[in-house]
Design an enzyme around this catalytic site. Structure first.
Site, PDB file in Angstrom:
ATOM      1  N   GLY A  64       2.819  -0.841   4.020  1.00  0.00           N
ATOM      2  CA  GLY A  64       2.255  -1.689   2.985  1.00  0.00           C
ATOM      3  C   GLY A  64       2.520  -3.152   3.249  1.00  0.00           C
ATOM      4  O   GLY A  64       3.498  -3.509   3.916  1.00  0.00           O
ATOM      5  N   GLY A  83       3.762   9.293   6.769  1.00  0.00           N
ATOM      6  CA  GLY A  83       4.191   7.966   6.357  1.00  0.00           C
ATOM      7  C   GLY A  83       3.106   7.116   5.755  1.00  0.00           C
ATOM      8  O   GLY A  83       1.939   7.522   5.636  1.00  0.00           O
ATOM      9  N   SER A  99       0.789  -1.232   0.000  1.00  0.00           N
ATOM     10  CA  SER A  99       0.000   0.000   0.000  1.00  0.00           C
ATOM     11  C   SER A  99       0.820   1.280   0.000  1.00  0.00           C
ATOM     12  O   SER A  99       0.240   2.365  -0.154  1.00  0.00           O
ATOM     13  CB  SER A  99      -0.957   0.003   1.202  1.00  0.00           C
ATOM     14  OG  SER A  99      -2.016  -0.907   0.977  1.00  0.00           O
TER      15      SER A  99
END
Length: 459
Positions: free
Chosen positions: A299, A296, A58
């Site tokens: 993922g 930030g 992600s």
């Protein structure tokens, strides 16, 4: 702080967590440092270094958001415009949401969409169009614009906006708008580009606790906007420096106006009791850590995990990549916290939970669900246990190997009357969330990792 100390910490932490291969990058005081440890693949091992390619999961969403901001800068996209201006064929389960959802709603997860459609629409150039055509099957997890609820589908739809406006595939659009101008020569979407370079594979624990190669290696093309980029630590530090800068690209030409770059890092919606952050900007999670503002995104892929954190006021960035689950998550968290403490004297600490309370425990015990997963809370007395599993019908229907379910986590409530909690054991140690109540005061949902799980009728 010497490079040797970074390397020693990374190696020791990776070995303690039993991760085959990790790589960490730090940008501090105008200098770039890499520390790699281990191998790309337990079956076909090659050394890991700062140019080894890992899946970002992600973290890709920051690229999708930045590409759309470039179109905003060019006057081709309006963040406040309805998505149907660009994707007129959009159909959702909730017609009002389909008519009124804006591009910004997608980028800050306030569209109210469920997590994602579990579908493989192939590897052709129509994969993303096919995914969006199935979005009417997705539940509306919350009313449009009322709260943040993390959605993979929302970002895949944002990727379709990129396609419609540019006339290019999503991957080509991101390459031309972002990757090439910023000078990211080690970032790719296609396995055909990756396989000619050194790349990491994911690993998961089997039923006997042994690390095995995670298959399939990569997710479906229809999910690329929300999580399909593959990249190196070297490129991720270059990406971080771009977002720490004034919007210039590799060749010095303007990629994004500084005011839009800064807008991405300003709060658009608050987050409650979330380890992900205190607020969402545009494509970034924002949080205060020990008095400094951090920007930030994390993922995850099948057996691979990434964590990217920037501290703009200190011109600092750290990126951690790991190729094993579930311990890649705590490894990355430990490395980021160590880097903050070591280089900036900034300390990120978990809150302390309250002692076990039987009456509060009774209120939350039960079953909760989203489209892809179930969440079960049990009272072990004294102690609460939380377990997340991929739905069995999804496992049964999939022709792909899916990641294993995590072992149950212990958790406890936090001080105050806000129904907030913190996980106190397992791979998600330190993750925070909260329970949602209805007008009668009954618990009807639980937030975990930014996702809203609703209580099932049987729960």
């Amino acid at each position: 702080m010497s490079h040797h100390e970074l390397t020693a910490f990374v190696s020791a932490t990776a070995e303690r967590h039993r991760i085959p291969g990790v790589v960490v990058g730090v940008w501090v005081d105008g200098q770039e440092y890499h520390a790699g440890h281990g191998v790309t693949n337990v079956e076909h091992p090659l050394p890991v270094d700062g140019h080894t390619l890992f899946q970002l999961g992600s973290v890709t969403k920051t690229y999708t958001a930045t590409a759309l901001l470039r179109l905003v800068a060019d006057g081709r996209v309006d963040l406040d415009a309805p998505v149907r201006r660009y994707v007129p064929e959009l159909v959702l389960a909730d017609e009002r949401a389909a008519a009124e959802v804006t591009v910004l709603n997608l980028l800050n997860h306030t569209a109210g969409l469920g997590w994602g459609v579990i579908v493989d629409t192939g590897e052709g150039d129509d994969a993303l169009a096919g995914y969006v055509a199935r979005m009417h099957e997705l539940e509306q997890a919350a009313p449009l614009g009322t709260r943040a609820s993390y959605s993979q589908a929302g970002y895949n739809l944002a990727g379709r906006v990129l396609e419609k406006v540019t006339g290019l595939t999503y991957e080509r659009a991101v390459e031309s708008l972002v990757l090439t101008p910023v000078g990211l020569a080690e970032s790719f979407f296609s396995p055909n580009d990756v396989m000619t370079r050194r790349f990491a594979v994911g690993h998961n624990l089997d039923e006997n606790g042994r690390l095995t190669v995670a298959r399939p290696w990569k997710g479906t093309r229809g999910n690329n906007p929300g999580g399909g980029l593959v990249s190196s630590v070297a490129d991720q530090l270059r990406w971080a420096r771009f977002h720490l800068g004034d919007g210039g690209g590799e060749a010095g030409a303007g990629v994004l106006p500084a005011e839009l770059l800064r807008r991405m890092q300003k709060p658009t919606v608050a987050l409650r009791a979330s380890t992900l952050g205190d607020a969402l900007g545009v494509g970034w999670f924002l949080r205060d850590i020990d008095g400094v503002r951090a920007v930030g995104h994390g993922g995850s892929a099948n057996g691979q995990f990434a964590e990217l954190l920037l501290v703009p006021e200190r011109n600092f960035a750290v990126i951690a990549l790991a190729n094993a689950g579930p311990n890649g998550i705590p490894f990355n968290q430990e490395v980021v916290r160590w880097a903050l403490a070591t280089y900036l004297d900034v300390h990120d600490r978990d809150p302390e939970p309250l002692p076990y309370d039987e009456s509060r425990a009774r209120e939350v015990v039960g079953s909760y669900e989203i489209d892809a997963m179930t969440l079960t809370i049990a009272d072990d007395g004294p102690g609460l246990r939380l377990e997340v599993r991929i739905r069995p019908e999804i496992r049964a229907a999939s022709d792909r190997e899916l990641p294993p379910d995590h072992a149950p986590f212990t958790f406890g409530f936090l001080p105050g009357a806000g129904d907030e909690y913190v996980i106190t054991g397992g791979a998600f140690d330190g993750q925070r969330g909260y329970f949602t109540r209805d007008a009668r005061g009954e618990v009807v949902g639980v937030d975990l990792a930014g996702r809203l799980f609703t209580r099932s009728l049987a729960g």
